[in-house]
Enzyme design. Structure first.
Site, short mmCIF file in Angstrom:
data_model
loop_
_atom_site.label_atom_id
_atom_site.label_comp_id
_atom_site.label_asym_id
_atom_site.label_seq_id
_atom_site.Cartn_x
_atom_site.Cartn_y
_atom_site.Cartn_z
N SER A 111 0.83 -1.19 0.00
CA SER A 111 0.00 0.00 0.00
C SER A 111 0.88 1.26 0.00
O SER A 111 1.73 1.41 -0.87
CB SER A 111 -0.98 -0.04 1.18
OG SER A 111 -2.03 0.88 1.01
N ASP A 236 -8.13 -5.18 -6.14
CA ASP A 236 -7.43 -4.17 -5.36
C ASP A 236 -7.63 -2.81 -5.99
O ASP A 236 -7.52 -2.66 -7.21
CB ASP A 236 -5.94 -4.51 -5.28
CG ASP A 236 -5.17 -3.45 -4.51
OD1 ASP A 236 -5.57 -3.14 -3.38
OD2 ASP A 236 -4.18 -2.92 -5.05
N HIS A 265 -7.80 -5.26 -1.46
CA HIS A 265 -6.74 -4.57 -0.73
C HIS A 265 -6.50 -5.20 0.64
O HIS A 265 -5.39 -5.12 1.17
CB HIS A 265 -7.06 -3.09 -0.58
CG HIS A 265 -5.85 -2.26 -0.29
ND1 HIS A 265 -4.81 -2.15 -1.18
CD2 HIS A 265 -5.50 -1.51 0.79
CE1 HIS A 265 -3.88 -1.37 -0.67
NE2 HIS A 265 -4.26 -0.98 0.53
#
Length: 550
Positions: A111, A236, A265
């Protein structure tokens, strides 16, 4: 093995700001290849990730986990992205210079931590030999804060005012959150609470203007030359960035690799509320930590383990529920195939027929609700709101157009980026157009694969808004992201078109004004039309894989 841990070690940045890190390394000394992870999420939680930090250490690596500037133990002010290139380069140089380091450094993390890798690599620190960014973007504007010119509302509030704010956004039930987002200007949704201030900065720059370019100059990530192991998920929200990052590496021919699984995610097990892809789909089955070890053994230790001779791309193909390898992305030999929109909701690979149009009324006060996809929303369990949810309830709405092929007579494998080309007109000076690619099962289940949005004012440029002339027909190209799916015999290829996907994206008020400042009473209703036929060949472009390669 005994592991030594040092906490709150000072790692100064070039401007004198003291950043702090925790260091994990095998006891007993020796010069060790070193991995750096830079996080805004508290370095003390380093072992709670998809990549097993302690396993890396047991394999003979030193791991440095640093709080980024302005977060937790590190000094300074946190401004997302702004100093990550220089701070990351300084962290790499510091790690390489330590007596317990071999001088060869790699970077890890997911991330935002993945973005810190791309930005540090853009500064080309000499000791950095390889990176491994997971589920991340390479661009803070398109694919992080915005997509197709629409603000990533759900993620923006969850991240800016939830995960990072000093006074987090209350995790209200979804209905309360959505009602507030309809009623109040977007600038008022996040508290003015320190770190949440940059939420307003993002809203204040809805186009790619000089503010974004100064934050991260566009050429910066393009300069990265070190090998990258990029890992992403089909559901994602940063998949576009993952694919873009890998594509940029092809020019360097440096052995970069791409892995994409059926993950969102925060879901890496391959299991969603309405769909399981089997045990082979899980990140644990893939052994992400093992992939990292082989990657860094080759690039930091020089181990001849054959990594550079393996296929550059490994993808999980949904529908078939299996992994497949490829030498490039998109796959060599892809047959780009047009499926034309037609009357009566037809979707066909045949040449377009006579002209026609389909119209609907888009009212921003009643936007189409988000139902799965690459979502990350406040007030919801992150594992329940994303992924391949059934779209039938959404498709019953009057403001959603639905197109489908006849039942397929053979399997159709689709792997790659998906684009929707629309010829549209509107009664408004600005509006949105959304698209969803759907796998329609024989029992009627409409399984979402991938989707996208385009704010019409940004159709010509991300930096210069151009209003629509009401009633005029325009060609729009809507990026629907990417997927890998086998549409089985008896299934149908489905497409949805509308003008909202809320609260994943902010709703377009249709006025052409500053959306972030407008209230519910300011909005306008738009009548939007999708034109099709020979004169206006609206179509879905699918990356079909020939049967011989399937």
């Amino acid at each position: 093995m005994r592991i030594e841990v040092e906490t709150d070690v000072e790692t100064p940045a070039r401007d004198g700001t003291l950043l702090r890190a925790d260091i994990y390394r095998p006891a007993g000394g020796g010069a060790l290849p070193t991995l750096v992870r830079r996080t805004p999420y508290d370095k003390s939680l380093a072992v709670r990730t998809d990549v097993d930090v302690l396993r890396l250490v047991r394999a003979g690596y030193a791991v440095v986990v640093q709080d980024v500037r302005g977060r937790y133990a590190s000094e300074g002010r946190f401004e997302p992205f702004r100093t990550e290139a220089s701070d990351g380069a300084d962290a790499v140089a510091w790690a390489a210079a330590q007596p317990w380091s071999s001088g060869a450094v790699g970077m890890v993390g997911a991330s935002y931590e993945g973005m810190t890798q791309w930005l540090a690599a853009s500064a080309a620190p000499p000791a950095l030999r390889a990176i491994a960014p997971l589920v991340t973007s390479v661009d803070p504007y398109d694919g992080w804060a915005y997509q197709g010119g629409a603000f990533e509302l759900g993620f923006g509030l969850l991240w800016n005012a939830g995960n990072l704010a000093s006074e987090p956004l209350a995790q209200d039930p979804r209905d309360d959150f959505e009602a507030a987002a309809r009623r109040r200007p977007l600038r008022e949704l996040a508290p003015d609470a320190g770190l949440a201030g940059f939420h307003r900065d993002w809203l204040g720059h809805p186009g790619r203007d000089g503010w974004w370019e100064q934050l991260v100059p566009p050429e910066r990530v393009g300069a990265v030359a070190v090998p990258a192991l990029s890992v992403g998920g089909w559901y994602d929200l940063f998949l576009r960035g993952t694919l873009a990052g890998h594509s940029r590496m092809r020019a360097h021919a440096n052995g970069s690799r791409l892995v994409v699984g059926p993950w969102s995610h925060m879901v890496s097990g391959g299991v969603f509320p309405q769909r399981s892809y089997g045990w082979r789909a899980a990140a644990d089955a893939v052994d992400l930590t093992g992939l990292h070890l082989r990657w860094f053994d080759r690039h930091l230790r020089g181990v001849e383990n054959g990594v550079e001779r393996e296929p550059a791309v490994r993808l999980f193909v949904m529908g078939a529920d299996r992994w497949r390898d490829a030498d490039d992305w998109p796959l060599p030999g892809t047959a780009w195939t047009r499926f034309h929109l037609g009357g009566g909701g037809a979707l066909s690979a045949e040449a377009p027929g006579a002209g026609g149009e389909d119209a609907y009324r888009y009212d921003p006060r009643d936007p189409v609700p988000t139902a799965g996809g690459a979502t990350f929303l406040p007030g919801q369990d992150v594992g329940a709101c994303a992924g391949p949810l059934d779209q039938r309830a959404v498709q019953r709405r009057a403001d959603v157009l639905v197109y489908r092929t006849p039942p397929l007579e053979r399997d159709v494998e689709v792997i790659g980026p998906v684009e929707l080309v629309l010829y549209v007109s509107s009664s408004a000076v600005d509006t949105d157009f959304t698209g969803k690619l759907v796998d329609v099962h024989p029992d009627g289940r409409a399984e979402l694969l991938t989707d996208g949005i385009l704010r019409a004012r940004w159709r010509e440029s991300q930096s210069t808004p151009v209003p629509l002339v009401p009633g005029r027909v325009y060609e729009l190209r809507v990026d629907l992201g990417a997927t890998a799916n086998v549409f089985r015999v008896g299934h149908r290829i489905g497409l949805e078109i509308s003008s909202s996907n809320f609260p994943r994206f902010d709703r377009n008020t249709n006025t052409g004004g500053t959306i972030a400042d407008e209230r519910e009473e300011d909005v306008a209703v738009a009548v939007n039309r999708v034109h099709h036929g020979r004169a206006h060949p609206s179509h879905l472009m699918l990356p079909a894989i020939p049967a011989a390669q399937a």
